[in-house]
Design a protein around this motif. Structure first.
Motif, PDB file in Angstrom:
ATOM      1  N   PHE A 217      36.734  -3.298  26.921  1.00 41.33           N
ATOM      2  CA  PHE A 217      36.529  -1.840  26.978  1.00 41.33           C
ATOM      3  C   PHE A 217      35.462  -1.495  28.024  1.00 41.33           C
ATOM      4  CE2 PHE A 217      34.015   1.883  25.708  1.00 41.33           C
ATOM      5  CZ  PHE A 217      34.996   2.852  25.799  1.00 41.33           C
ATOM      6  N   ASP A 218      35.789  -0.504  28.859  1.00 41.19           N
ATOM      7  CA  ASP A 218      34.852  -0.063  29.886  1.00 41.19           C
ATOM      8  C   ASP A 218      34.901   1.465  29.939  1.00 41.19           C
ATOM      9  OD1 ASP A 218      33.450   0.617  32.139  1.00 41.19           O
ATOM     10  OD2 ASP A 218      34.354  -0.920  33.432  1.00 41.19           O
ATOM     11  N   PRO A 219      33.841   2.124  29.476  1.00 40.97           N
ATOM     12  CA  PRO A 219      33.878   3.591  29.402  1.00 40.97           C
ATOM     13  C   PRO A 219      33.958   4.269  30.771  1.00 40.97           C
ATOM     14  CG  PRO A 219      31.663   2.774  28.932  1.00 40.97           C
ATOM     15  CD  PRO A 219      32.551   1.573  29.037  1.00 40.97           C
ATOM     16  N   ASN A 220      33.711   3.502  31.819  1.00 40.57           N
ATOM     17  CA  ASN A 220      33.762   4.104  33.157  1.00 40.57           C
ATOM     18  C   ASN A 220      35.148   4.058  33.778  1.00 40.57           C
ATOM     19  OD1 ASN A 220      30.947   4.657  33.165  1.00 40.57           O
ATOM     20  ND2 ASN A 220      30.599   2.457  33.504  1.00 40.57           N
ATOM     21  N   LYS A 221      36.037   3.341  33.166  1.00 43.22           N
ATOM     22  CA  LYS A 221      37.382   3.227  33.740  1.00 43.22           C
ATOM     23  C   LYS A 221      38.266   4.342  33.181  1.00 43.22           C
ATOM     24  CE  LYS A 221      37.643  -1.552  35.112  1.00 43.22           C
ATOM     25  NZ  LYS A 221      38.158  -2.881  34.851  1.00 43.22           N
ATOM     26  N   ILE A 222      39.025   4.957  34.090  1.00 50.32           N
ATOM     27  CA  ILE A 222      39.838   6.123  33.716  1.00 50.32           C
ATOM     28  C   ILE A 222      40.865   5.792  32.631  1.00 50.32           C
ATOM     29  CG2 ILE A 222      41.425   5.748  35.672  1.00 50.32           C
ATOM     30  CD1 ILE A 222      40.449   9.183  34.199  1.00 50.32           C
ATOM     31  N   GLU A 223      41.432   4.580  32.679  1.00 47.24           N
ATOM     32  CA  GLU A 223      42.458   4.254  31.674  1.00 47.24           C
ATOM     33  C   GLU A 223      41.874   4.208  30.256  1.00 47.24           C
ATOM     34  OE1 GLU A 223      41.748   2.497  34.389  1.00 47.24           O
ATOM     35  OE2 GLU A 223      41.869   0.326  34.107  1.00 47.24           O
ATOM     36  N   TRP A 224      40.621   3.756  30.147  1.00 44.75           N
ATOM     37  CA  TRP A 224      39.979   3.743  28.821  1.00 44.75           C
ATOM     38  C   TRP A 224      39.580   5.155  28.408  1.00 44.75           C
ATOM     39  CZ3 TRP A 224      40.629   0.021  25.588  1.00 44.75           C
ATOM     40  CH2 TRP A 224      40.774  -1.299  26.024  1.00 44.75           C
ATOM     41  N   LYS A 225      39.112   5.915  29.390  1.00 46.36           N
ATOM     42  CA  LYS A 225      38.734   7.310  29.083  1.00 46.36           C
ATOM     43  C   LYS A 225      39.952   8.090  28.598  1.00 46.36           C
ATOM     44  CE  LYS A 225      35.097   9.393  31.444  1.00 46.36           C
ATOM     45  NZ  LYS A 225      34.496   9.963  32.654  1.00 46.36           N
ATOM     46  N   LEU A 226      41.095   7.812  29.238  1.00 50.78           N
ATOM     47  CA  LEU A 226      42.318   8.510  28.835  1.00 50.78           C
ATOM     48  C   LEU A 226      42.681   8.142  27.391  1.00 50.78           C
ATOM     49  CD1 LEU A 226      44.702  10.349  29.435  1.00 50.78           C
ATOM     50  CD2 LEU A 226      45.890   8.425  30.493  1.00 50.78           C
ATOM     51  N   GLN A 227      42.520   6.870  27.057  1.00 49.50           N
ATOM     52  CA  GLN A 227      42.813   6.461  25.670  1.00 49.50           C
ATOM     53  C   GLN A 227      41.877   7.160  24.683  1.00 49.50           C
ATOM     54  OE1 GLN A 227      45.509   4.749  24.723  1.00 49.50           O
ATOM     55  NE2 GLN A 227      45.956   4.902  26.904  1.00 49.50           N
ATOM     56  N   GLN A 228      40.613   7.292  25.087  1.00 47.82           N
ATOM     57  CA  GLN A 228      39.653   7.985  24.214  1.00 47.82           C
ATOM     58  C   GLN A 228      40.040   9.463  24.054  1.00 47.82           C
ATOM     59  OE1 GLN A 228      36.043   6.585  26.424  1.00 47.82           O
ATOM     60  NE2 GLN A 228      35.241   6.251  24.359  1.00 47.82           N
ATOM     61  N   ALA A 229      40.502  10.059  25.158  1.00 48.24           N
ATOM     62  CA  ALA A 229      40.923  11.466  25.104  1.00 48.24           C
ATOM     63  C   ALA A 229      42.125  11.629  24.182  1.00 48.24           C
ATOM     64  CB  ALA A 229      41.273  11.950  26.515  1.00 48.24           C
ATOM     65  N   ILE A 230      43.089  10.728  24.307  1.00 48.28           N
ATOM     66  CA  ILE A 230      44.304  10.802  23.467  1.00 48.28           C
ATOM     67  C   ILE A 230      43.929  10.636  21.992  1.00 48.28           C
ATOM     68  CG2 ILE A 230      46.516   9.683  22.955  1.00 48.28           C
ATOM     69  CD1 ILE A 230      46.597   8.890  25.984  1.00 48.28           C
ATOM     70  N   ALA A 231      42.937   9.791  21.738  1.00 49.94           N
ATOM     71  CA  ALA A 231      42.529   9.538  20.348  1.00 49.94           C
ATOM     72  C   ALA A 231      41.948  10.773  19.669  1.00 49.94           C
ATOM     73  CB  ALA A 231      41.528   8.391  20.303  1.00 49.94           C
ATOM     74  N   THR A 232      41.520  11.757  20.465  1.00 52.72           N
ATOM     75  CA  THR A 232      40.960  12.969  19.847  1.00 52.72           C
ATOM     76  C   THR A 232      42.061  13.955  19.441  1.00 52.72           C
ATOM     77  OG1 THR A 232      40.767  14.151  21.944  1.00 52.72           O
ATOM     78  CG2 THR A 232      38.875  12.812  21.280  1.00 52.72           C
ATOM     79  N   LEU A 233      43.300  13.702  19.859  1.00 54.41           N
ATOM     80  CA  LEU A 233      44.382  14.637  19.546  1.00 54.41           C
ATOM     81  C   LEU A 233      44.827  14.481  18.097  1.00 54.41           C
ATOM     82  CD1 LEU A 233      46.661  14.057  22.718  1.00 54.41           C
ATOM     83  CD2 LEU A 233      45.057  15.946  22.338  1.00 54.41           C
ATOM     84  N   PRO A 234      45.350  15.557  17.495  1.00 51.15           N
ATOM     85  CA  PRO A 234      45.975  15.404  16.178  1.00 51.15           C
ATOM     86  C   PRO A 234      47.129  14.408  16.284  1.00 51.15           C
ATOM     87  CG  PRO A 234      45.729  17.723  16.730  1.00 51.15           C
ATOM     88  CD  PRO A 234      45.380  16.944  17.964  1.00 51.15           C
ATOM     89  N   GLU A 235      47.403  13.688  15.217  1.00 48.38           N
ATOM     90  CA  GLU A 235      48.307  12.533  15.328  1.00 48.38           C
ATOM     91  C   GLU A 235      49.711  12.869  15.845  1.00 48.38           C
ATOM     92  OE1 GLU A 235      49.451  11.677  10.735  1.00 48.38           O
ATOM     93  OE2 GLU A 235      47.355  11.383  11.283  1.00 48.38           O
ATOM     94  N   LYS A 236      50.274  14.012  15.433  1.00 54.02           N
ATOM     95  CA  LYS A 236      51.632  14.333  15.908  1.00 54.02           C
ATOM     96  C   LYS A 236      51.616  14.723  17.385  1.00 54.02           C
ATOM     97  CE  LYS A 236      53.987  14.720  11.687  1.00 54.02           C
ATOM     98  NZ  LYS A 236      53.817  15.554  10.522  1.00 54.02           N
ATOM     99  N   GLN A 237      50.539  15.388  17.799  1.00 50.60           N
ATOM    100  CA  GLN A 237      50.412  15.743  19.216  1.00 50.60           C
ATOM    101  C   GLN A 237      50.238  14.464  20.052  1.00 50.60           C
ATOM    102  OE1 GLN A 237      47.051  18.350  20.597  1.00 50.60           O
ATOM    103  NE2 GLN A 237      48.539  19.954  20.098  1.00 50.60           N
TER     104      GLN A 237
END
Lengths: 178, 185
Positions: free
Chosen positions: B120-140
């Motif tokens: 995991f690397d918080p500076n890499k866009i692919e990890w940041k994108l995963q973190q962003a997706i994780a904040t979405l409601p599950e069906k979204q």
């Protein structure tokens, strides 16, 4: 990136519209290579378990063994066996229902008796002539003109105030004076 | 391989599966055909490989049990995605009950799983994108993943999720905006 998905993101003016951002998760080496075999072995195991015979106990117990067991244990302990009384759930329910009916019946009897006394006193007073009451109130303890009324009044324990209240409720004779 | 060609192959494999003599061969071919797509669909939702593996196995075990009765009203691909999505969401529900955490909205449960991943690397866009997706409601999150990563057309997605295309488009657009906002932080 698929053109349709890319165009949609461009319309949304999203920075995601550029080249697709890949997945960062690392896969397990050879994970996919062995997948069908792995699933097949799980299914085979399930089927093997499903094919096991039902859990049937092959041993038999002599007839009446469990019924006689308490008596035999007590006999061996040197005490005469007591014949136990078995109360079934049905019998317990019937007994409980009988107790409830008994309590309700006694309650209803007591209530009816108490209410009945009140009614009978009023009925008796209604049957007594006003002049007899007047005479009774004027000469406490004097014999009443109407023997039957006297019999009624002597029988019941009525206070003078109660009689006055009764006459207030039911009307005084206009000639009455004290 | 086009969608039609893929469907024709599925029909052939289905016929082979219904034949006792060729069932196991057909099953193996079907697993090989769909395992990676389904695995990543599940993994993007649950993050951890072991959980994705458990869910994927359940999906294929269900396929083994019920494929003979599959009525072909929808494509096999749609049917498998439906099973995988339902298995994943019900796994998340169970986890929600046992872990006593809400998986909706901004809870940190899945973000924590992401940050615990190897490399995991918080500076890499692919990890940041995963973190962003994780904040979405599950069906979204399901809608975003199916559209962005699997590039699934809305009509297909509508059959998988049993939701109208309009509602799916709206859901995806909301998800894109939320992801963008997260990435701008």
């Amino acid at each position: 990136m698929n053109e349709e998905v890319k165009k949609e993101l461009e319309e949304l003016k999203s920075p995601l519209a550029g080249s697709k951002i890949g997945m960062p998760f690392g896969g397990q080496q050879d994970y996919f290579a062995g997948m069908p075999e792995k699933i097949a072995s799980i299914i085979a195991e399930e089927q093997t378990n499903a094919g096991l015979p039902m859990a049937v106990n092959p041993y038999v117990v002599p007839v009446g063994y469990f019924e006689e067991l308490p008596a035999r244990v007590l006999a061996n302990a040197g005490r005469p066996a007591r014949k136990g009384v078995t109360i079934t759930f049905r019998q317990l329910r019937l007994a409980a229902a009988a107790v409830v009916l008994l309590v309700v019946g006694v309650g209803a009897f007591v209530r009816t008796t108490q209410m009945g006394t009140g009614i009978s006193e009023n009925a008796i007073l209604a049957n007594v002539a006003d002049k007899d009451i007047r005479a009774y109130l004027g000469n406490a303890g004097a014999p009443l003109a109407d023997a039957s009324a006297g019999r009624y009044i002597d029988k019941i324990d009525v206070k003078a105030e109660d009689i006055e209240k009764y006459l207030d409720d039911n009307g005084w004779d206009t000639e009455m004076t004290f | 391989m086009g969608v039609n060609e893929s469907r024709e192959n599925d029909v052939e494999l289905l016929v082979a599966f219904r034949n006792e003599a060729t069932r196991e061969v057909a099953f193996t071919r079907l697993v090989r055909k769909y395992q990676e797509r389904l695995y990543w669909h599940i993994r993007r939702m649950v993050v951890v490989h072991e959980d994705a593996d458990d869910i994927l196995q359940n999906v294929f075990i269900k396929m083994w049990k019920y494929l003979a009765d599959f009525r072909q009203d929808s494509g096999l691909y749609t049917w498998l995605y439906r099973i995988a999505t339902n298995e994943t969401l019900s796994w998340m529900d169970t986890r929600k009950r046992f872990a006593a955490v809400s998986l909706d909205g901004n809870e940190s449960y899945f973000e924590d799983r992401i940050t615990a991943q190897k490399d995991f690397d918080p500076n890499k866009i692919e990890w940041k994108l995963q973190q962003a997706i994780a904040t979405l409601p599950e069906k979204q999150r399901v809608v975003f993943n199916l559209r962005y990563y699997d590039e699934m057309p809305y009509d297909e997605m509508s059959r998988v999720l049993d939701t109208s295309e309009g509602a799916l488009k709206a859901s995806y657009h909301h998800a894109v905006k939320k992801v963008e906002e997260f990435l701008k932080k």
